[in-house]
Design a protein around this motif. Structure first.
Motif, mmCIF file in Angstrom:
data_model
loop_
_atom_site.group_PDB
_atom_site.id
_atom_site.type_symbol
_atom_site.label_atom_id
_atom_site.label_comp_id
_atom_site.label_asym_id
_atom_site.label_seq_id
_atom_site.Cartn_x
_atom_site.Cartn_y
_atom_site.Cartn_z
ATOM 1 N N LEU A 107 4.456 18.378 -4.189
ATOM 2 C CA LEU A 107 3.896 19.242 -3.167
ATOM 3 C C LEU A 107 3.938 20.691 -3.618
ATOM 4 N N PRO A 108 2.843 21.421 -3.464
ATOM 5 C CA PRO A 108 2.804 22.829 -3.879
ATOM 6 C C PRO A 108 3.855 23.663 -3.152
ATOM 7 N N GLY A 109 4.581 24.464 -3.904
ATOM 8 C CA GLY A 109 5.587 25.344 -3.318
ATOM 9 C C GLY A 109 6.916 24.677 -3.032
ATOM 10 N N ILE A 110 6.955 23.344 -3.093
ATOM 11 C CA ILE A 110 8.183 22.600 -2.793
ATOM 12 C C ILE A 110 8.701 21.889 -4.041
ATOM 13 N N GLY A 111 7.797 21.263 -4.765
ATOM 14 C CA GLY A 111 8.191 20.509 -5.944
ATOM 15 C C GLY A 111 8.055 19.022 -5.700
ATOM 16 N N SER A 112 8.783 18.218 -6.449
ATOM 17 C CA SER A 112 8.686 16.762 -6.327
ATOM 18 C C SER A 112 9.671 16.232 -5.283
ATOM 19 N N ILE A 113 9.187 15.311 -4.473
ATOM 20 C CA ILE A 113 10.004 14.665 -3.445
ATOM 21 C C ILE A 113 9.940 13.168 -3.655
ATOM 22 N N GLN A 114 11.084 12.520 -3.745
ATOM 23 C CA GLN A 114 11.155 11.072 -3.932
ATOM 24 C C GLN A 114 11.538 10.409 -2.613
ATOM 25 N N PRO A 115 10.565 9.813 -1.903
ATOM 26 C CA PRO A 115 10.836 9.261 -0.563
ATOM 27 C C PRO A 115 11.872 8.147 -0.539
ATOM 28 N N SER A 116 11.994 7.397 -1.631
ATOM 29 C CA SER A 116 12.943 6.283 -1.638
ATOM 30 C C SER A 116 14.382 6.747 -1.463
ATOM 31 N N GLU A 117 14.679 8.015 -1.820
ATOM 32 C CA GLU A 117 16.032 8.533 -1.631
ATOM 33 C C GLU A 117 16.391 8.627 -0.149
ATOM 34 N N PHE A 118 15.399 8.922 0.687
ATOM 35 C CA PHE A 118 15.628 9.014 2.124
ATOM 36 C C PHE A 118 15.599 7.620 2.764
ATOM 37 N N VAL A 119 14.801 6.722 2.166
ATOM 38 C CA VAL A 119 14.706 5.360 2.694
ATOM 39 C C VAL A 119 16.051 4.653 2.609
ATOM 40 N N LYS A 120 16.879 5.023 1.623
ATOM 41 C CA LYS A 120 18.229 4.452 1.541
ATOM 42 C C LYS A 120 18.971 4.655 2.865
ATOM 43 N N ILE A 121 18.891 5.862 3.397
ATOM 44 C CA ILE A 121 19.583 6.172 4.657
ATOM 45 C C ILE A 121 18.939 5.440 5.816
ATOM 46 N N PHE A 122 17.612 5.343 5.792
ATOM 47 C CA PHE A 122 16.915 4.645 6.866
ATOM 48 C C PHE A 122 17.266 3.160 6.863
ATOM 49 N N ILE A 123 17.473 2.586 5.676
ATOM 50 C CA ILE A 123 17.903 1.185 5.584
ATOM 51 C C ILE A 123 19.305 1.028 6.155
ATOM 52 N N ILE A 124 20.188 1.967 5.853
ATOM 53 C CA ILE A 124 21.547 1.922 6.406
ATOM 54 C C ILE A 124 21.495 1.934 7.926
ATOM 55 N N LEU A 125 20.681 2.819 8.485
ATOM 56 C CA LEU A 125 20.540 2.880 9.944
ATOM 57 C C LEU A 125 19.941 1.589 10.486
ATOM 58 N N GLY A 126 18.897 1.081 9.816
ATOM 59 C CA GLY A 126 18.241 -0.133 10.276
ATOM 60 C C GLY A 126 19.175 -1.334 10.261
ATOM 61 N N LEU A 127 19.910 -1.511 9.171
ATOM 62 C CA LEU A 127 20.844 -2.634 9.079
ATOM 63 C C LEU A 127 21.975 -2.502 10.099
ATOM 64 N N SER A 128 22.462 -1.272 10.282
ATOM 65 C CA SER A 128 23.529 -1.041 11.274
ATOM 66 C C SER A 128 23.043 -1.393 12.667
ATOM 67 N N ARG A 129 21.812 -1.026 12.964
ATOM 68 C CA ARG A 129 21.226 -1.317 14.281
ATOM 69 C C ARG A 129 21.043 -2.813 14.470
ATOM 70 N N VAL A 130 20.576 -3.500 13.425
ATOM 71 C CA VAL A 130 20.348 -4.940 13.512
ATOM 72 C C VAL A 130 21.653 -5.686 13.743
#
Length: 389
Positions: A107-130
């Motif tokens: 992204l211009p002005g921000i640099g590279s963002i790797q979404p899978s790094e955030f998905v790790k946390i979302f998986i933790i939340l999802g599994l905890s909720r399940v």
């Protein structure tokens, strides 16, 4: 009910102290790593900026209590899956292929963002909720309910896993490590787990057999590429691939070994190691500070894991406990895999050392995970004549 309205009194100062020590260790290691002159960028300044951004993320996540986290879980998970899906079809202008993989948005002005790094946390939340919701709906355990829970946990993990496994083996293994940790704490009967894990061990052993003696079978039926096989061979016999696939590994072994007991001292690196500010940052620590400095850093990680374990054991909120297990699984796997690959014990997978390696996405994802731990202490309450916290 007794609770303290003062915000500062709710802050987990022990965790703050550990995080500050990790920040200082990261700054020292990255400063030395960038001195090799491979890049003209100032990675140290960028890492400090990412730590500031990460502190903001911790502050935001910390204000969310368990009810709010539960409500946001599936929205966050769905957003993460959307990002991974969009990454696959996104044009090269915003999602270029870097080092043979399409894992980043640029992204211009921000640099590279790797979404899978955030998905790790979302998986933790999802599994905890399940797991939390499953036990509330099924107070009486049977093999059928345990199997259903295992299937649900598998679905939550496999959806994002299937979207990245061909592009990012390292992060895929982190997803599986999180799932494994959550399965162990979920209360699923060992009558189910023993056959499943036994089959998994046999499968891994079979694949390893074909890697060594019949690699053409893996190439033909599983689509395993030659470069993937070479990565395994270079791990098993690095000095036969010293000038090619095992170049970083052999240089890492040389750097860590030359550090001996006390290291060469700050800024006295002699071994040139490409990309040492990222995945091979531990090699910098080993060379400059030796066995003693490396042991101190590893002890710091053990202190972090111990503290999160303590938080998880003290809370009476099962959802919080599951979150702690997920974060512990994520950090523990990262640490063991990263350090293991730099000393040749484990194959190279491109997994960074948490809170130490340079990288905005990885650091922000880890800070988001710590934000969840800060949230547990921030919203901790004691009720008279009650076990709820």
């Amino acid at each position: 009910m007794t609770s303290n309205s003062n915000t500062t009194s709710k802050l987990d100062y022990s965790l703050v102290f550990i995080l500050i020590l990790l920040f200082l260790a990261s700054c020292l290691a990255i400063y030395s790593a960038q001195a090799s002159g491979q890049y003209k960028e100032n990675f140290l300044i960028k890492q400090i900026v990412w730590y500031v951004v990460g502190s903001g993320i911790i502050t935001m996540v910390m204000t969310l209590d368990s009810d709010q986290l539960k409500k946001l879980t599936w929205y966050a998970y769905g957003f993460g899956v959307f990002l991974l899906g969009f990454l696959i079809v996104a044009p090269a202008s915003i999602a270029p292929v870097i080092n043979g993989a399409k894992n980043w948005f640029v992204l211009p002005g921000i640099g590279s963002i790797q979404p899978s790094e955030f998905v790790k946390i979302f998986i933790i939340l999802g599994l905890s909720r399940v797991v939390d919701q499953h036990h509330l709906k099924n107070p009486v355990k049977t093999l059928q309910t345990d199997l259903w829970l295992l299937i649900k946990m598998g679905i939550v993990t496999m959806v994002p896993l299937g979207m990245i496994i061909k592009q990012d083996l390292g992060t895929s293994l982190v997803f599986l490590a999180i799932l494994l940790g959550m399965i162990f704490i979920s209360g699923i009967s060992w009558k189910l787990l023993v056959p499943i894990f036994s089959f998994g061990i046999i499968l891994i052993g079979t694949i390893f057999y074909f890697v060594l003696w019949s690699p053409d079978v893996l190439e033909k039926y599983l689509g395993v590429g030659e470069y993937q096989l070479r990565r395994i061979y270079s791990w098993l016999d690095p000095y036969s691939y010293e000038g090619t696939d095992a170049y970083q590994l052999t240089k890492s072994l040389l750097a860590i070994g030359s550090g001996q007991t006390g290291g060469k001292g700050f800024g006295n690196r002699e071994v040139y190691l490409p990309e040492s500010q990222t995945d091979f940052i531990f090699s910098v620590v080993g060379e400059e500070y030796g066995f003693i400095g490396s042991s101190v850093l590893i002890s710091l990680f053990f202190l972090l894991i111990y503290h999160i374990t303590k938080v998880g054991m003290e809370t009476k909120n099962n959802f919080y406990t599951y979150i702690c297990v997920g974060v512990i699984s994520m950090i523990t796997f990262h640490v063991f895999q990263n350090i293991g690959m730099t000393i040749g014990v484990l194959p190279i997978t491109g997994i960074p050392l948490p809170f130490i390696s340079y990288g905005g996405s990885a650091l922000m994802g880890n800070m988001m995970g710590l934000g969840l731990i800060f949230s547990i202490r921030y919203h901790y309450k004691k009720y008279m004549f009650s076990t709820t916290a």
